[in-house]
Design a protein around this motif. Structure first.
Motif, PDB file in Angstrom:
ATOM      1  N   SER A 167      40.651  34.960  41.829  1.00  0.00           N
ATOM      2  CA  SER A 167      40.782  36.054  40.807  1.00  0.00           C
ATOM      3  C   SER A 167      41.022  35.365  39.605  1.00  0.00           C
ATOM      4  O   SER A 167      41.302  34.161  39.524  1.00  0.00           O
ATOM      5  N   ARG A 168      40.448  36.166  38.041  1.00  0.00           N
ATOM      6  CA  ARG A 168      40.748  35.072  36.900  1.00  0.00           C
ATOM      7  C   ARG A 168      41.490  36.597  36.323  1.00  0.00           C
ATOM      8  O   ARG A 168      40.966  37.095  36.461  1.00  0.00           O
ATOM      9  N   VAL A 169      42.245  35.540  34.927  1.00  0.00           N
ATOM     10  CA  VAL A 169      41.870  36.839  33.625  1.00  0.00           C
ATOM     11  C   VAL A 169      41.120  35.967  32.499  1.00  0.00           C
ATOM     12  O   VAL A 169      40.327  35.624  33.196  1.00  0.00           O
ATOM     13  N   SER A 170      41.406  36.347  31.750  1.00  0.00           N
ATOM     14  CA  SER A 170      40.667  36.213  30.351  1.00  0.00           C
ATOM     15  C   SER A 170      39.598  34.812  30.116  1.00  0.00           C
ATOM     16  O   SER A 170      38.819  34.237  29.947  1.00  0.00           O
ATOM     17  N   ASP A 171      40.914  34.120  29.985  1.00  0.00           N
ATOM     18  CA  ASP A 171      40.962  32.764  30.108  1.00  0.00           C
ATOM     19  C   ASP A 171      40.770  32.212  31.796  1.00  0.00           C
ATOM     20  O   ASP A 171      42.003  32.484  32.512  1.00  0.00           O
ATOM     21  N   ALA A 172      39.128  31.191  31.853  1.00  0.00           N
ATOM     22  CA  ALA A 172      39.301  31.305  32.981  1.00  0.00           C
ATOM     23  C   ALA A 172      40.187  30.399  33.916  1.00  0.00           C
ATOM     24  O   ALA A 172      40.126  29.500  34.882  1.00  0.00           O
ATOM     25  N   ASN A 173      40.637  29.569  32.713  1.00  0.00           N
ATOM     26  CA  ASN A 173      42.110  28.110  32.974  1.00  0.00           C
ATOM     27  C   ASN A 173      43.008  29.205  33.323  1.00  0.00           C
ATOM     28  O   ASN A 173      44.372  28.131  32.881  1.00  0.00           O
ATOM     29  N   ASN A 174      43.308  29.794  32.734  1.00  0.00           N
ATOM     30  CA  ASN A 174      45.327  30.560  33.288  1.00  0.00           C
ATOM     31  C   ASN A 174      45.326  30.792  34.267  1.00  0.00           C
ATOM     32  O   ASN A 174      44.990  31.476  35.036  1.00  0.00           O
ATOM     33  N   PHE A 175      45.983  29.538  35.188  1.00  0.00           N
ATOM     34  CA  PHE A 175      46.188  29.399  36.516  1.00  0.00           C
ATOM     35  C   PHE A 175      47.792  30.223  36.864  1.00  0.00           C
ATOM     36  O   PHE A 175      48.233  30.588  37.782  1.00  0.00           O
ATOM     37  N   THR A 176      48.572  31.247  36.174  1.00  0.00           N
ATOM     38  CA  THR A 176      49.806  31.146  36.251  1.00  0.00           C
ATOM     39  C   THR A 176      50.103  32.895  36.114  1.00  0.00           C
ATOM     40  O   THR A 176      50.572  33.292  36.616  1.00  0.00           O
ATOM     41  N   SER A 177      49.016  33.387  34.992  1.00  0.00           N
ATOM     42  CA  SER A 177      49.446  35.319  34.684  1.00  0.00           C
ATOM     43  C   SER A 177      48.665  35.986  36.077  1.00  0.00           C
ATOM     44  O   SER A 177      47.772  35.655  36.697  1.00  0.00           O
ATOM     45  N   ASP A 178      49.314  37.546  35.853  1.00  0.00           N
ATOM     46  CA  ASP A 178      48.991  38.021  36.996  1.00  0.00           C
ATOM     47  C   ASP A 178      47.404  38.535  37.134  1.00  0.00           C
ATOM     48  O   ASP A 178      47.020  38.794  35.586  1.00  0.00           O
ATOM     49  N   SER A 179      46.852  37.857  37.627  1.00  0.00           N
ATOM     50  CA  SER A 179      45.147  38.756  38.224  1.00  0.00           C
ATOM     51  C   SER A 179      45.004  39.018  39.286  1.00  0.00           C
ATOM     52  O   SER A 179      44.575  38.331  39.974  1.00  0.00           O
ATOM     53  N   PRO A 180      45.309  40.170  39.068  1.00  0.00           N
ATOM     54  CA  PRO A 180      45.322  41.057  40.934  1.00  0.00           C
ATOM     55  C   PRO A 180      43.949  40.826  41.074  1.00  0.00           C
ATOM     56  O   PRO A 180      43.387  40.985  42.898  1.00  0.00           O
ATOM     57  N   GLY A 181      42.381  40.979  40.737  1.00  0.00           N
ATOM     58  CA  GLY A 181      41.610  40.568  41.243  1.00  0.00           C
ATOM     59  C   GLY A 181      41.160  41.450  42.313  1.00  0.00           C
ATOM     60  O   GLY A 181      40.512  41.616  43.275  1.00  0.00           O
ATOM     61  N   ALA A 182      41.853  43.497  42.037  1.00  0.00           N
ATOM     62  CA  ALA A 182      41.507  43.808  43.244  1.00  0.00           C
ATOM     63  C   ALA A 182      40.282  44.641  43.289  1.00  0.00           C
ATOM     64  O   ALA A 182      39.611  44.929  44.625  1.00  0.00           O
ATOM     65  N   ASN A 183      39.537  44.339  42.201  1.00  0.00           N
ATOM     66  CA  ASN A 183      37.654  44.766  42.871  1.00  0.00           C
ATOM     67  C   ASN A 183      37.331  43.587  43.173  1.00  0.00           C
ATOM     68  O   ASN A 183      36.740  43.182  43.725  1.00  0.00           O
ATOM     69  N   ASP A 184      37.161  42.580  41.836  1.00  0.00           N
ATOM     70  CA  ASP A 184      36.872  41.078  41.821  1.00  0.00           C
ATOM     71  C   ASP A 184      37.807  40.670  42.095  1.00  0.00           C
ATOM     72  O   ASP A 184      38.331  39.534  41.296  1.00  0.00           O
ATOM     73  N   ASN A 185      37.709  39.677  43.611  1.00  0.00           N
ATOM     74  CA  ASN A 185      36.923  40.188  44.685  1.00  0.00           C
ATOM     75  C   ASN A 185      38.007  40.501  45.854  1.00  0.00           C
ATOM     76  O   ASN A 185      37.340  40.528  47.107  1.00  0.00           O
ATOM     77  N   ALA A 186      38.914  41.220  45.883  1.00  0.00           N
ATOM     78  CA  ALA A 186      39.633  40.832  46.903  1.00  0.00           C
ATOM     79  C   ALA A 186      38.340  42.315  47.357  1.00  0.00           C
ATOM     80  O   ALA A 186      38.938  42.361  48.367  1.00  0.00           O
ATOM     81  N   THR A 187      37.902  43.429  46.955  1.00  0.00           N
ATOM     82  CA  THR A 187      36.780  43.850  48.135  1.00  0.00           C
ATOM     83  C   THR A 187      36.342  44.205  48.857  1.00  0.00           C
ATOM     84  O   THR A 187      35.924  44.092  49.613  1.00  0.00           O
ATOM     85  N   GLY A 188      35.755  42.830  48.170  1.00  0.00           N
ATOM     86  CA  GLY A 188      34.541  41.937  48.873  1.00  0.00           C
ATOM     87  C   GLY A 188      35.017  40.967  50.539  1.00  0.00           C
ATOM     88  O   GLY A 188      34.404  41.489  51.175  1.00  0.00           O
ATOM     89  N   LEU A 189      36.293  40.885  50.610  1.00  0.00           N
ATOM     90  CA  LEU A 189      36.915  40.143  51.064  1.00  0.00           C
ATOM     91  C   LEU A 189      37.693  40.684  52.171  1.00  0.00           C
ATOM     92  O   LEU A 189      37.231  40.944  52.741  1.00  0.00           O
ATOM     93  N   ALA A 190      38.618  42.639  51.583  1.00  0.00           N
ATOM     94  CA  ALA A 190      38.603  42.699  52.686  1.00  0.00           C
ATOM     95  C   ALA A 190      37.052  43.897  53.269  1.00  0.00           C
ATOM     96  O   ALA A 190      37.793  43.775  54.706  1.00  0.00           O
ATOM     97  N   GLY A 191      36.356  43.964  52.582  1.00  0.00           N
ATOM     98  CA  GLY A 191      34.970  44.049  53.934  1.00  0.00           C
ATOM     99  C   GLY A 191      34.761  43.292  54.339  1.00  0.00           C
ATOM    100  O   GLY A 191      34.181  43.554  55.416  1.00  0.00           O
ATOM    101  N   THR A 192      34.194  42.106  54.524  1.00  0.00           N
ATOM    102  CA  THR A 192      34.404  40.783  55.308  1.00  0.00           C
ATOM    103  C   THR A 192      35.103  40.868  56.093  1.00  0.00           C
ATOM    104  O   THR A 192      34.867  40.928  57.479  1.00  0.00           O
ATOM    105  N   ILE A 193      36.311  41.091  56.029  1.00  0.00           N
ATOM    106  CA  ILE A 193      38.233  41.350  57.034  1.00  0.00           C
ATOM    107  C   ILE A 193      37.885  42.325  57.712  1.00  0.00           C
ATOM    108  O   ILE A 193      37.750  42.327  59.157  1.00  0.00           O
ATOM    109  N   GLU A 194      37.371  43.454  57.145  1.00  0.00           N
ATOM    110  CA  GLU A 194      37.034  44.803  57.731  1.00  0.00           C
ATOM    111  C   GLU A 194      35.791  44.821  59.195  1.00  0.00           C
ATOM    112  O   GLU A 194      35.137  44.951  60.384  1.00  0.00           O
ATOM    113  N   ALA A 195      34.517  43.984  58.628  1.00  0.00           N
ATOM    114  CA  ALA A 195      33.376  43.588  59.250  1.00  0.00           C
ATOM    115  C   ALA A 195      33.834  42.581  60.495  1.00  0.00           C
ATOM    116  O   ALA A 195      33.351  42.433  61.763  1.00  0.00           O
TER     117      ALA A 195
END
Length: 452
Positions: A136-164
């Motif tokens: 996942s990422r936030v506004s700055d593509a190189n910010n690797f410390t701030s909270d970046s939930p990535g709920a839709n992008d892309n926890a949804t795709g990964l959760a769907g893959t696990i569910e499959a």
């Protein structure tokens, strides 16, 4: 006694017919179409969000935060799915060191994917693949410390893959299925590049890749709320298309009939057949305008691949720092995910994976003839598979996005469609298994030589 005999015979015939019908692929697909769990997908998305950030360059040591903890959780979850199916999945990491590129990889970083392979019973080196992204990422593509939930992008795709993997591991298929969490997508599609290169180097026969990236948002930036459609992006022709083949398209057609486009049609057809109140919208483009996704590295290597995603994106919830400005909420947080919608799109993936994994290998060397003739002839190489009951010829108007007409022609490898003029249609051939599953349609790329 006579009535008992008739009753017994009738019961036997009923059971025989019932047993036969239960072996058909449509019965399995009907089961699968409603087998995905909204609750499990929601739980998995929330777990992924709770890692704080899953940025590719984030913490790899912590047990609770960062990309390292996230990918270890993904592996342990696949391990548990495998345990539940009597170790039917081969679960592993696949990664490589990516050198700093001065752009989005600001320090040498090991990009690691998590694979779960469900081996095919007949064609273990033929694969259909479903992917979701771990990072996942936030506004700055190189910010690797701030909270970046990535709920839709892309926890949804990964959760769907696990569910499959949970749904389909209950079945056995002739062809192998790979469920994979890819990393490094936001930094330059590195996880996909690593896996695609590995597949190429190791001679994998990839039938199709289903890249799922954002499958949970139904509230668009355009103000539309829509949970009844989704998009399938597919490129026109294979990157392995030769210059001679491109030139021949000027005279014979095929510029919208590459293998990825056939996969998109396959998904559309299955959705129409088995999903309720859901429609696939085929987009004739590699990805969103000027943008990219994790199917591209596979396309670049000549493999067939598409992107599956929501129809209406909300850019306020993509690649954004979590904040409120001028009354607008920004950030990819849980409240922007519709879990029921994510489950429906996961079901579409399950249908496609199962149908392709149950299908026979596609016919090879499909050729065509019929110039200045009232009829069209197609010829192809027979597939050596005792489960094939025959082949089906498809054709459509040249402006139609989907195959409109078809004819099952049996076990022949040479068939003439009488009074079907070649000038007016586009054609293709698919293999059909005794269980009813069909391969991807193969577009003819050669002319039948004179005298054959």
């Amino acid at each position: 006694m006579k009535n008992i005999k008739y009753q017994t015979l009738a019961l036997f015939l009923f059971m025989s017919v019932f047993g036969f019908s239960q072996s058909k692929i449509d019965v399995i697909l009907t089961e699968i179409s409603t087998a995905t769990s909204v609750e499990r997908i929601e739980k998995d998305i929330k777990t992924l969000v709770n890692f704080g950030t899953r940025h590719t360059l984030s913490d790899t040591v912590s047990t609770t935060k960062g990309i390292g903890a996230a990918r270890r959780w993904v592996k342990s979850t696949f391990d548990q799915v495998s345990k539940n199916c009597n170790n039917c999945l081969d679960v592993s990491y696949l990664g490589d060191l990516v050198k700093a590129d001065g752009r989005r990889i600001i320090t040498d970083t090991r990009v690691v994917n998590v694979l779960a392979i469900q081996r095919g019973t007949k064609y273990p080196n033929h694969y259909v693949i479903m992917s979701g992204d771990i990072d996942s990422r936030v506004s700055d593509a190189n910010n690797f410390t701030s909270d970046s939930p990535g709920a839709n992008d892309n926890a949804t795709g990964l959760a769907g893959t696990i569910e499959a993997s949970r749904v389909l591991s209950k079945y056995k298929f002739p062809v192998s299925i790979i469920y994979v969490g890819l990393s490094g997508e936001e930094q330059g599609l590195y996880g996909g590049k690593i896996l695609a290169k590995y597949a190429k180097d190791n001679g994998w026969n990839i039938i199709g890749v289903l890249n799922n990236d954002m499958i949970g948002n139904i509230e668009g930036i355009d103000g539309v709320i829509d949970n009844s459609t989704f998009r399938v992006f597919s490129e026109a022709i294979s990157m392995e298309t030769t210059e001679n083949q491109r030139n021949s398209m000027r005279f014979y057609g095929g510029e919208v009939d590459g293998p990825s486009r056939q996969l998109a049609r396959y998904i559309d057809n299955l959705t129409d057949k088995y999903m309720t109140n859901l429609d696939a919208i085929m987009i004739y483009r590699l990805d969103r305008f000027g943008r990219g996704g994790h199917h591209r590295p596979f396309n670049d290597e000549g493999f067939t691949g598409v992107r599956i995603m929501e129809t209406h994106e909300n850019y306020n919830r993509q690649h954004q720092d979590i904040r409120v400005e001028n009354g607008i909420k920004y950030g990819d947080v849980l409240e922007g995910v519709n879990f029921e919608y994510a489950a429906k799109l996961t079901a579409v993936n399950c249908l496609t994976l199962a149908s392709l994994a149950a299908a026979p290998l596609e016919p090879a060397n499909v050729m065509i003839a019929g110039a200045v003739s009232p009829s069209t002839r197609l010829k192809w190489d027979v597939v050596e598979d005792n489960n094939i009951i025959g082949y089906k010829i498809y054709w459509r108007d040249t402006t139609s996005p989907q195959w409109q007409y078809s004819r099952f022609v049996g076990k022949t490898s040479d068939y003439t469609l009488e009074n079907i003029v070649i000038d007016n249609y586009l054609f293709g051939v698919a293999s059909v298994s005794e269980n009813g599953a069909e391969s991807l349609v193969q577009f003819p790329r050669k002319l039948i030589p004179n005298g054959m």
